[in-house]
Enzyme design. Structure first.
Site, PDB file in Angstrom:
ATOM      1  N   HIS A 104      -6.670 -28.227 -27.074  1.00  0.00           N
ATOM      2  CA  HIS A 104      -5.513 -27.337 -26.973  1.00  0.00           C
ATOM      3  C   HIS A 104      -4.217 -28.129 -27.054  1.00  0.00           C
ATOM      4  O   HIS A 104      -3.241 -27.693 -27.656  1.00  0.00           O
ATOM      5  CB  HIS A 104      -5.566 -26.586 -25.637  1.00  0.00           C
ATOM      6  CG  HIS A 104      -6.494 -25.416 -25.688  1.00  0.00           C
ATOM      7  ND1 HIS A 104      -7.188 -24.960 -24.605  1.00  0.00           N
ATOM      8  CD2 HIS A 104      -6.812 -24.604 -26.713  1.00  0.00           C
ATOM      9  CE1 HIS A 104      -7.908 -23.906 -24.955  1.00  0.00           C
ATOM     10  NE2 HIS A 104      -7.707 -23.682 -26.228  1.00  0.00           N
ATOM     11  N   ARG A 110      -3.999 -21.341 -42.609  1.00  0.00           N
ATOM     12  CA  ARG A 110      -5.304 -21.417 -41.941  1.00  0.00           C
ATOM     13  C   ARG A 110      -5.338 -20.352 -40.837  1.00  0.00           C
ATOM     14  O   ARG A 110      -5.014 -20.627 -39.679  1.00  0.00           O
ATOM     15  CB  ARG A 110      -5.502 -22.793 -41.310  1.00  0.00           C
ATOM     16  CG  ARG A 110      -5.655 -23.943 -42.306  1.00  0.00           C
ATOM     17  CD  ARG A 110      -5.768 -25.249 -41.543  1.00  0.00           C
ATOM     18  NE  ARG A 110      -6.329 -26.327 -42.321  1.00  0.00           N
ATOM     19  CZ  ARG A 110      -5.614 -27.369 -42.780  1.00  0.00           C
ATOM     20  NH1 ARG A 110      -4.318 -27.439 -42.549  1.00  0.00           N
ATOM     21  NH2 ARG A 110      -6.202 -28.326 -43.470  1.00  0.00           N
ATOM     22  N   ARG A 120      -5.663 -17.675 -46.278  1.00  0.00           N
ATOM     23  CA  ARG A 120      -7.103 -17.948 -46.295  1.00  0.00           C
ATOM     24  C   ARG A 120      -7.791 -17.119 -45.223  1.00  0.00           C
ATOM     25  O   ARG A 120      -7.294 -17.036 -44.095  1.00  0.00           O
ATOM     26  CB  ARG A 120      -7.351 -19.445 -46.032  1.00  0.00           C
ATOM     27  CG  ARG A 120      -8.807 -19.837 -46.160  1.00  0.00           C
ATOM     28  CD  ARG A 120      -8.998 -21.335 -46.053  1.00  0.00           C
ATOM     29  NE  ARG A 120      -8.892 -21.804 -44.689  1.00  0.00           N
ATOM     30  CZ  ARG A 120      -9.030 -23.075 -44.339  1.00  0.00           C
ATOM     31  NH1 ARG A 120      -9.254 -23.998 -45.264  1.00  0.00           N
ATOM     32  NH2 ARG A 120      -8.936 -23.443 -43.081  1.00  0.00           N
ATOM     33  N   ASN A 154     -10.703 -32.349 -47.552  1.00  0.00           N
ATOM     34  CA  ASN A 154     -11.203 -32.850 -46.260  1.00  0.00           C
ATOM     35  C   ASN A 154     -12.705 -32.575 -46.174  1.00  0.00           C
ATOM     36  O   ASN A 154     -13.503 -33.439 -45.844  1.00  0.00           O
ATOM     37  CB  ASN A 154     -10.514 -32.151 -45.076  1.00  0.00           C
ATOM     38  CG  ASN A 154      -9.011 -32.249 -45.145  1.00  0.00           C
ATOM     39  OD1 ASN A 154      -8.483 -33.158 -45.765  1.00  0.00           O
ATOM     40  ND2 ASN A 154      -8.323 -31.313 -44.517  1.00  0.00           N
ATOM     41  N   ASP A 155     -13.064 -31.334 -46.488  1.00  0.00           N
ATOM     42  CA  ASP A 155     -14.477 -30.985 -46.440  1.00  0.00           C
ATOM     43  C   ASP A 155     -15.221 -31.496 -47.663  1.00  0.00           C
ATOM     44  O   ASP A 155     -16.358 -31.957 -47.557  1.00  0.00           O
ATOM     45  CB  ASP A 155     -14.640 -29.461 -46.323  1.00  0.00           C
ATOM     46  CG  ASP A 155     -14.413 -29.009 -44.892  1.00  0.00           C
ATOM     47  OD1 ASP A 155     -14.996 -29.630 -43.994  1.00  0.00           O
ATOM     48  OD2 ASP A 155     -13.616 -28.071 -44.683  1.00  0.00           O
ATOM     49  N   ARG A 191     -16.503 -35.419 -40.796  1.00  0.00           N
ATOM     50  CA  ARG A 191     -15.095 -35.816 -40.767  1.00  0.00           C
ATOM     51  C   ARG A 191     -14.588 -36.103 -39.355  1.00  0.00           C
ATOM     52  O   ARG A 191     -13.536 -36.709 -39.181  1.00  0.00           O
ATOM     53  CB  ARG A 191     -14.219 -34.761 -41.471  1.00  0.00           C
ATOM     54  CG  ARG A 191     -14.190 -33.419 -40.819  1.00  0.00           C
ATOM     55  CD  ARG A 191     -13.664 -32.330 -41.751  1.00  0.00           C
ATOM     56  NE  ARG A 191     -12.328 -31.875 -41.405  1.00  0.00           N
ATOM     57  CZ  ARG A 191     -11.744 -30.803 -41.921  1.00  0.00           C
ATOM     58  NH1 ARG A 191     -12.368 -30.079 -42.847  1.00  0.00           N
ATOM     59  NH2 ARG A 191     -10.540 -30.449 -41.574  1.00  0.00           N
ATOM     60  N   CYS A 198      -5.190 -29.149 -51.434  1.00  0.00           N
ATOM     61  CA  CYS A 198      -4.563 -28.850 -50.135  1.00  0.00           C
ATOM     62  C   CYS A 198      -5.171 -29.639 -48.985  1.00  0.00           C
ATOM     63  O   CYS A 198      -4.876 -29.393 -47.832  1.00  0.00           O
ATOM     64  CB  CYS A 198      -4.611 -27.358 -49.839  1.00  0.00           C
ATOM     65  SG  CYS A 198      -6.283 -26.738 -49.685  1.00  0.00           S
TER      66      CYS A 198
HETATM   67  C1  PEP Z   1      -9.999 -29.018 -46.412  1.00  0.00           C
HETATM   68  O1  PEP Z   1     -11.177 -28.965 -46.097  1.00  0.00           O
HETATM   69  O2  PEP Z   1      -9.509 -29.954 -47.107  1.00  0.00           O
HETATM   70  C2  PEP Z   1      -9.054 -27.970 -45.988  1.00  0.00           C
HETATM   71  C3  PEP Z   1      -7.826 -27.926 -46.446  1.00  0.00           C
HETATM   72  O3  PEP Z   1      -9.512 -27.063 -45.091  1.00  0.00           O
HETATM   73  P1  PEP Z   1      -9.644 -27.377 -43.511  1.00  0.00           P
HETATM   74  O4  PEP Z   1      -9.024 -28.732 -43.273  1.00  0.00           O
HETATM   75  O5  PEP Z   1      -8.945 -26.279 -42.822  1.00  0.00           O
HETATM   76  O6  PEP Z   1     -11.113 -27.381 -43.317  1.00  0.00           O
HETATM   77 MG    MG Z   2     -11.945 -27.146 -45.272  1.00  0.00          MG
END
Ligand code: PEP
Ligand code: MG
Length: 557
Positions: A203, A307, A343, A466-467, A477, A516
């Site tokens: 948090h 998000r 999203r 990121n994913d 991650r 992104c």
């Molecule tokens: C990502 O996975 O790069 C992404 C932008 O989504 P999140 O970080 O919210 O999983």
């Molecule tokens: Mg993601």
């Protein structure tokens, strides 16, 4: 920087400490150490004192409750909805009498003072949370520790931090991430926050982002390397803390801060071009409606990624259609004609959001997450969210974005639901955006390889790198032990990025591809991505100036 003229107390050498960015931005100030080790009284009491000691504990609980009520009310007037929700969750924990009963019976059975019994029971609870698999639930340990420290302060009759108030030139340093310390930092206009804690989904971390306080977590041996009052630079863009900066480092950072201040506040989008004059589309990633203001302040061209899962107060119900509508509409109105990509909830994996139907399985990141969750277990939740988005998007440039798509079939199923939702809205005579563009997140290697097929079914794709990186490298991650595998400069990953764009080019759709993920904020990656041909990015708003500067230095042939 007169605040930096005092002598450092540890040594004069510049020390660079590496961590992970929680909230970007640069702060130059002095170290303020928080959560100094609390000494817990270990006083024995006799049976005649039990009732009064239990009463003393109950009074401390009541005082802590009252203090929290004031906090929640002040957050309400400041429209800090996340902060309000987080402190409401603290109220719920404090209202749980079963914990207090344990403390009171410990006082009686062990014949020990309230402080000792509170600490003993809180440590047991903290250990239980710490052992949970879900990182979100694991990070709730920080809330328990925070609440226990508040209760200890009320038992001692002295509010936390009373002997050591935060100054507006302070950068806070702590072992843990406690919401109360973040609030104190915000209220005292503290400059930044650095912590050893790896609870990046805590948090407190959410609050730091919401308040836009530059912050870094996961800094190893932080406490051992800094002292109270030491001059320091916190670079939340790069995730580094520079203790005792040299005169040259300080000068460089002061110049950066000055340049940023000059460029902020621009009401119109600022042009972003490469050194050879090619236009770049630059949009913002946001997690709550208030952050839409940051998009304006940093001269960005819209919201590339909203998000929405962060609208969910952990442990509470998903917001109603009306609540969601208001949140989306406020972003759309702030954007005032600029593009907003909303999203749908990306719940699951590391974002369980404390819902009653957790998306677990042996490996939550490979389980039911994102659009899988909506299509497989919760289509009604998707319908409600689509209704809210479609209505909020009326007469605006708003698009829908679907997270964690694996196969083209999922896109078709989502489109089917979208069609049904539109039909229902039409029947009700509701105003909504019928022609809403549809985009998907490419975050799974199978979807990346199917880029051409997927693009043929949607209006645009956002690369959630990121994913994409974690699934490509099979390295969680958030798992410190394997996180180094997630190196975006890995040649195989660079090949994948080139492949995706090449596939889009084959059908002339390269302009419908944006990035992104965090790599769009990585100084080493930005020039590479530009050279590959990527021209559209969505980034944390506060790094917009550094991004534009890097682009301008890149003369692409
Ligand atoms: C990502 O996975 O790069 C992404 C932008 O989504 P999140 O970080 O919210 O999983
Ligand atoms: Mg993601």
């Amino acid at each position: 920087m007169t605040a930096l003229s005092k002598q450092p107390t540890r040594n004069d050498c510049e020390t660079v400490l590496h961590g992970t960015s929680i909230c970007p931005g640069i702060a130059i100030g002095r170290i303020h150490m928080v959560d100094a080790e609390v000494s817990i009284p270990q006083t024995r009491i006799d049976s005649g004192q039990v009732a009064s000691e239990q009463k003393r504990y109950t009074q401390a609980v009541e005082a802590a409750k009252q203090h929290l009520r004031k906090h929640v009310a002040s957050m309400h007037s400041g429209s800090h909805l996340e902060a309000q929700a987080i402190f409401e969750s603290h109220q719920a924990i404090l209202a749980d009498e079963s914990f207090h009963d344990l403390v009171r019976s410990c006082i009686e059975q062990q014949g020990m003072c309230a402080e000792f019994c509170l600490n003993q029971n809180a440590q047991t609870l903290i250990a239980q949370f710490n052992n949970m698999r879900d990182p979100y639930l694991q990070s709730r340990r920080e809330d328990i520790r925070d609440l226990a420290l508040n209760l200890l302060a009320f038992l001692s009759g002295k509010p936390r931090g009373h002997h050591h108030p935060i100054q507006s030139s302070d950068i806070l340093v702590s072992r843990h991430l406690h919401p109360s310390e973040v609030i104190r930092t915000h209220q005292a206009n503290g400059l930044g926050f650095a912590s050893e804690s790896s609870a990046l989904t805590s948090h407190a971390a959410i609050l730091l982002k919401g308040f836009g306080i530059p912050a870094i977590g996961k800094i190893k041996a932080l406490i051992e390397n800094v002292d109270e009052g030491m001059p320091v630079i916190l670079d939340g863009d790069r995730g580094v803390l520079i203790a005792n900066p040299s005169a040259q480092t300080l000068k460089d950072y002061q110049a950066k801060v000055a340049a940023t201040a000059q460029m902020n506040g621009s009401p119109t989008p600022q042009r972003c071009t490469t050194g050879s004059g090619e236009p770049i589309t630059l949009r913002a990633n946001i997690e709550n409606p208030e952050q839409a203001q940051l998009m304006l302040a940093h001269g960005l061209e819209g919201i590339g990624l909203f998000r929405t899962e962060f609208l969910i107060t952990p442990g509470k119900q998903v917001p109603s259609e009306e609540e969601q509508y208001r949140a989306y509409r406020s972003v759309v109105e702030t954007a005032a004609g600029r593009r907003v990509n909303i999203r749908t909830f990306d719940i699951g994996g590391d974002k369980q959001m404390g819902l009653s139907c957790p998306c677990t399985g042996l490996n939550p990141s490979l389980g039911i997450r994102g659009i899988r969750r909506h299509l497989m277990v919760n289509p009604d939740e998707l319908r409600i969210q689509l209704r809210a988005i479609l209505r909020a998007a009326h007469r605006s440039d708003t698009a829908l974005l679907i997270p964690m798509v694996t196969t083209p079939e999922e896109i078709e199923q989502t489109k089917q639901i979208l069609t049904e939702v539109k039909q229902a809205l039409r029947k009700e005579g509701a105003e909504f955006l019928d022609s809403i563009p549809l985009g998907v997140m490419i975050e799974i290697p199978a979807a990346a390889i199917a880029t051409r097929d997927i693009l043929s079914r949607v209006d645009f794709i956002n690369l959630g790198t990121n994913d994409l990186l974690q699934y490509f490298m099979a390295a969680d991650r958030d798992n410190e032990q394997v996180v180094d595998f997630n190196d975006p400069t890995n040649p195989a990953f660079l090949w994948l990025l080139e492949f995706i764009l090449a596939e889009a080019r084959k059908t002339g759709r390269e302009n419908d591809v944006a990035i992104c993920g965090e790599i769009a904020s990585n100084v080493e990656m930005i020039p590479r991505l530009l050279k590959m041909g990527y021209r559209s990015f969505s980034i944390a708003p506060v790094i917009a100036d550094s991004f534009r500067k890097l682009c301008a230095e890149e003369a692409i042939q």
